[in-house]
Scaffold this motif. Structure first.
Motif, PDB file in Angstrom:
ATOM      1  N   MET A   1       0.846  -1.092   0.096  1.00 31.31           N
ATOM      2  CA  MET A   1       0.120  -0.079  -0.035  1.00 31.31           C
ATOM      3  C   MET A   1       0.939   1.220  -0.067  1.00 31.31           C
ATOM      4  SD  MET A   1      -2.943   0.891  -0.273  1.00 31.31           S
ATOM      5  CE  MET A   1      -3.685   2.280  -0.645  1.00 31.31           C
ATOM      6  N   ASP A   2       1.916   1.191   0.841  1.00 30.86           N
ATOM      7  CA  ASP A   2       3.030   2.303   0.937  1.00 30.86           C
ATOM      8  C   ASP A   2       3.342   2.827  -0.388  1.00 30.86           C
ATOM      9  OD1 ASP A   2       2.423   2.547   3.479  1.00 30.86           O
ATOM     10  OD2 ASP A   2       4.325   1.590   4.096  1.00 30.86           O
ATOM     11  N   VAL A   3       3.896   1.541  -1.274  1.00 29.73           N
ATOM     12  CA  VAL A   3       4.418   1.731  -2.576  1.00 29.73           C
ATOM     13  C   VAL A   3       3.395   2.428  -3.537  1.00 29.73           C
ATOM     14  CG1 VAL A   3       5.416   0.463  -4.778  1.00 29.73           C
ATOM     15  CG2 VAL A   3       6.249   0.016  -2.262  1.00 29.73           C
ATOM     16  N   PHE A   4       2.160   1.915  -3.309  1.00 30.01           N
ATOM     17  CA  PHE A   4       1.083   2.252  -4.300  1.00 30.01           C
ATOM     18  C   PHE A   4       0.618   3.683  -4.125  1.00 30.01           C
ATOM     19  CE2 PHE A   4      -3.242   3.227  -5.292  1.00 30.01           C
ATOM     20  CZ  PHE A   4      -3.339   2.912  -6.642  1.00 30.01           C
ATOM     21  N   GLU A   5       0.845   4.283  -2.837  1.00 27.89           N
ATOM     22  CA  GLU A   5       0.364   5.571  -2.418  1.00 27.89           C
ATOM     23  C   GLU A   5       1.386   6.416  -3.172  1.00 27.89           C
ATOM     24  OE1 GLU A   5      -2.048   4.959   1.816  1.00 27.89           O
ATOM     25  OE2 GLU A   5       0.280   5.658   1.614  1.00 27.89           O
ATOM     26  N   VAL A   6       2.639   6.046  -2.892  1.00 32.31           N
ATOM     27  CA  VAL A   6       3.803   6.987  -3.654  1.00 32.31           C
ATOM     28  C   VAL A   6       3.609   7.018  -5.158  1.00 32.31           C
ATOM     29  CG1 VAL A   6       6.285   7.281  -3.753  1.00 32.31           C
ATOM     30  CG2 VAL A   6       5.213   6.690  -1.456  1.00 32.31           C
ATOM     31  N   ALA A   7       3.565   5.867  -5.719  1.00 32.50           N
ATOM     32  CA  ALA A   7       3.539   5.686  -6.987  1.00 32.50           C
ATOM     33  C   ALA A   7       2.455   6.430  -7.588  1.00 32.50           C
ATOM     34  CB  ALA A   7       3.520   4.352  -7.438  1.00 32.50           C
ATOM     35  N   SER A   8       1.245   6.500  -7.084  1.00 31.41           N
ATOM     36  CA  SER A   8      -0.037   7.075  -7.693  1.00 31.41           C
ATOM     37  C   SER A   8      -0.105   8.472  -7.154  1.00 31.41           C
ATOM     38  CB  SER A   8      -1.282   6.263  -7.391  1.00 31.41           C
ATOM     39  OG  SER A   8      -1.417   6.264  -5.664  1.00 31.41           O
ATOM     40  N   PHE A   9       0.696   8.968  -6.147  1.00 26.44           N
ATOM     41  CA  PHE A   9       0.456  10.533  -5.986  1.00 26.44           C
ATOM     42  C   PHE A   9       1.439  11.346  -6.654  1.00 26.44           C
ATOM     43  CE2 PHE A   9       1.778  14.056  -3.579  1.00 26.44           C
ATOM     44  CZ  PHE A   9       0.687  14.691  -2.987  1.00 26.44           C
ATOM     45  N   TYR A  10       2.795  10.927  -7.097  1.00 27.21           N
ATOM     46  CA  TYR A  10       3.762  11.490  -7.722  1.00 27.21           C
ATOM     47  C   TYR A  10       3.684  11.368  -9.343  1.00 27.21           C
ATOM     48  CZ  TYR A  10       5.533  12.677  -3.127  1.00 27.21           C
ATOM     49  OH  TYR A  10       5.785  13.080  -1.913  1.00 27.21           O
ATOM     50  N   SER A  11       3.537  12.593 -10.113  1.00 27.14           N
ATOM     51  CA  SER A  11       3.437  12.273 -11.519  1.00 27.14           C
ATOM     52  C   SER A  11       4.731  11.891 -12.024  1.00 27.14           C
ATOM     53  CB  SER A  11       2.852  13.722 -12.098  1.00 27.14           C
ATOM     54  OG  SER A  11       3.857  14.584 -11.787  1.00 27.14           O
ATOM     55  N   MET A  12       5.942  11.853 -11.128  1.00 26.50           N
ATOM     56  CA  MET A  12       7.146  11.426 -12.130  1.00 26.50           C
ATOM     57  C   MET A  12       7.357   9.688 -12.049  1.00 26.50           C
ATOM     58  SD  MET A  12       7.465  12.664  -8.704  1.00 26.50           S
ATOM     59  CE  MET A  12       8.661  14.171  -8.634  1.00 26.50           C
TER      60      MET A  12
ATOM     61  N   ASN B   1       5.292   6.309 -13.018  1.00 26.41           N
ATOM     62  CA  ASN B   1       4.321   5.918 -14.099  1.00 26.41           C
ATOM     63  C   ASN B   1       3.948   4.467 -14.035  1.00 26.41           C
ATOM     64  OD1 ASN B   1       4.401   8.350 -15.768  1.00 26.41           O
ATOM     65  ND2 ASN B   1       6.440   7.457 -16.504  1.00 26.41           N
ATOM     66  N   ARG B   2       2.816   4.182 -13.645  1.00 28.00           N
ATOM     67  CA  ARG B   2       2.487   2.881 -13.289  1.00 28.00           C
ATOM     68  C   ARG B   2       2.055   2.077 -14.726  1.00 28.00           C
ATOM     69  NH1 ARG B   2      -2.287   3.565 -10.134  1.00 28.00           N
ATOM     70  NH2 ARG B   2      -2.309   5.736 -10.927  1.00 28.00           N
ATOM     71  N   GLU B   3       1.978   2.715 -15.723  1.00 23.23           N
ATOM     72  CA  GLU B   3       1.786   1.987 -17.003  1.00 23.23           C
ATOM     73  C   GLU B   3       2.878   2.523 -18.029  1.00 23.23           C
ATOM     74  OE1 GLU B   3      -2.179   2.589 -18.190  1.00 23.23           O
ATOM     75  OE2 GLU B   3      -2.986   1.692 -16.279  1.00 23.23           O
ATOM     76  N   LYS B   4       3.095   1.751 -19.093  1.00 24.99           N
ATOM     77  CA  LYS B   4       3.946   2.077 -20.278  1.00 24.99           C
ATOM     78  C   LYS B   4       3.558   3.610 -20.702  1.00 24.99           C
ATOM     79  CE  LYS B   4       6.621   0.034 -23.647  1.00 24.99           C
ATOM     80  NZ  LYS B   4       6.590   0.525 -24.992  1.00 24.99           N
ATOM     81  N   VAL B   5       4.754   4.537 -20.838  1.00 25.73           N
ATOM     82  CA  VAL B   5       4.105   5.626 -21.598  1.00 25.73           C
ATOM     83  C   VAL B   5       4.899   5.493 -23.133  1.00 25.73           C
ATOM     84  CG1 VAL B   5       3.600   6.946 -19.363  1.00 25.73           C
ATOM     85  CG2 VAL B   5       5.980   6.794 -20.574  1.00 25.73           C
ATOM     86  N   GLY B   6       4.486   6.699 -23.781  1.00 26.40           N
ATOM     87  CA  GLY B   6       4.970   6.789 -25.110  1.00 26.40           C
ATOM     88  C   GLY B   6       6.270   7.358 -25.023  1.00 26.40           C
ATOM     89  N   LYS B   7       7.002   7.653 -26.451  1.00 31.70           N
ATOM     90  CA  LYS B   7       8.363   7.982 -26.482  1.00 31.70           C
ATOM     91  C   LYS B   7       8.259   9.359 -25.982  1.00 31.70           C
ATOM     92  CE  LYS B   7      11.856   9.002 -29.906  1.00 31.70           C
ATOM     93  NZ  LYS B   7      12.046   9.150 -31.548  1.00 31.70           N
ATOM     94  N   PHE B   8       7.352  10.146 -26.153  1.00 35.11           N
ATOM     95  CA  PHE B   8       7.057  11.525 -25.760  1.00 35.11           C
ATOM     96  C   PHE B   8       5.880  11.408 -24.717  1.00 35.11           C
ATOM     97  CE2 PHE B   8       8.563  11.894 -30.240  1.00 35.11           C
ATOM     98  CZ  PHE B   8       9.926  12.480 -29.844  1.00 35.11           C
ATOM     99  N   HIS B   9       6.288  11.622 -23.572  1.00 36.75           N
ATOM    100  CA  HIS B   9       5.102  11.614 -22.418  1.00 36.75           C
ATOM    101  C   HIS B   9       5.059  13.132 -21.983  1.00 36.75           C
ATOM    102  CE1 HIS B   9       4.174  10.546 -17.990  1.00 36.75           C
ATOM    103  NE2 HIS B   9       3.122  10.961 -18.832  1.00 36.75           N
ATOM    104  N   LEU B  10       3.858  13.605 -22.620  1.00 34.77           N
ATOM    105  CA  LEU B  10       3.162  15.006 -22.568  1.00 34.77           C
ATOM    106  C   LEU B  10       2.662  15.121 -21.153  1.00 34.77           C
ATOM    107  CD1 LEU B  10       1.769  15.187 -25.975  1.00 34.77           C
ATOM    108  CD2 LEU B  10       4.015  15.614 -25.427  1.00 34.77           C
ATOM    109  N   GLN B  11       3.261  15.917 -20.049  1.00 39.95           N
ATOM    110  CA  GLN B  11       2.499  16.307 -19.055  1.00 39.95           C
ATOM    111  C   GLN B  11       2.268  17.635 -19.079  1.00 39.95           C
ATOM    112  OE1 GLN B  11       5.664  14.911 -16.233  1.00 39.95           O
ATOM    113  NE2 GLN B  11       4.232  13.192 -15.804  1.00 39.95           N
TER     114      GLN B  11
END
Ligand code: FES
Length: 174
Positions: free
Chosen positions: A1-12, A14-24
């Protein structure tokens, strides 16, 4: 749960594969007031995907994020957590997407603005490029106005104090 909270909170993260250009694309208030919704809409329309989706060719992922610290050049987007593109419009962001594909993009402001200079240009005391001292604001005038304002406030405060004292004295006489 701790890992999920961190990974889902911070936009740096990614929990899924992103494209070559990750547009934030920043969607926080200053960027939103300057048109970030239209920027996201232009990206979605041009790429044929929605927020949090990746194009079929794996090139682009769009993600709306919170403030990325470039509010002075709002609206803005960041690519791959590193490169920043600012002063976006629905037109120049589409041009930017095409330039990213060709590797021809220019980082920073996408209009003709230099860094984050205001509309009046550089107004700091020192011209960094030439090293020459360049004062474009009349600081003496500003100081005089400030002192006059302070004096007005002081006189006003004294009048109020005197009026309060007179009212208190009148109340005591009754
Ligand atoms: S609000 Fe968009 S960069 Fe700060």
């Amino acid at each position: 749960m701790d890992v999920f909270e961190v990974a889902s909170f911070y936009s740096m993260f990614n929990r899924e594969k992103v494209g070559k250009f990750h547009l934030q694309v920043c969607g926080t208030t200053p960027c939103q007031l300057c048109g970030s919704r239209e920027i996201i809409a232009a990206c979605e329309k041009h790429l044929g995907i929605k927020n949090s989706e990746t194009t079929a060719d794996g090139l682009f992922t769009i993600q709306e994020v919170e403030c990325l610290g470039a509010c002075v050049n709002a609206p803005m987007l960041q690519v791959n957590g590193e490169w920043v593109y600012e002063d976006l419009t629905p037109t120049n962001v589409v041009e930017l997407l095409e330039k990213l594909k060709k590797g021809e993009e220019k980082r920073g402001p996408q209009n003709h603005r230099k860094n984050s200079e205001g509309p009046l240009g550089r107004t700091t005391l020192k011209n960094i490029e030439t090293g020459e001292r360049k004062i474009e604001r009349d600081f003496e005038k500003a100081k005089k106005e400030w002192l006059e304002q302070k004096e007005k406030e002081r006189i006003e405060a004294e009048k109020k104090k005197a009026a309060a004292a007179a009212a208190a004295a009148a109340a005591q006489k009754k």
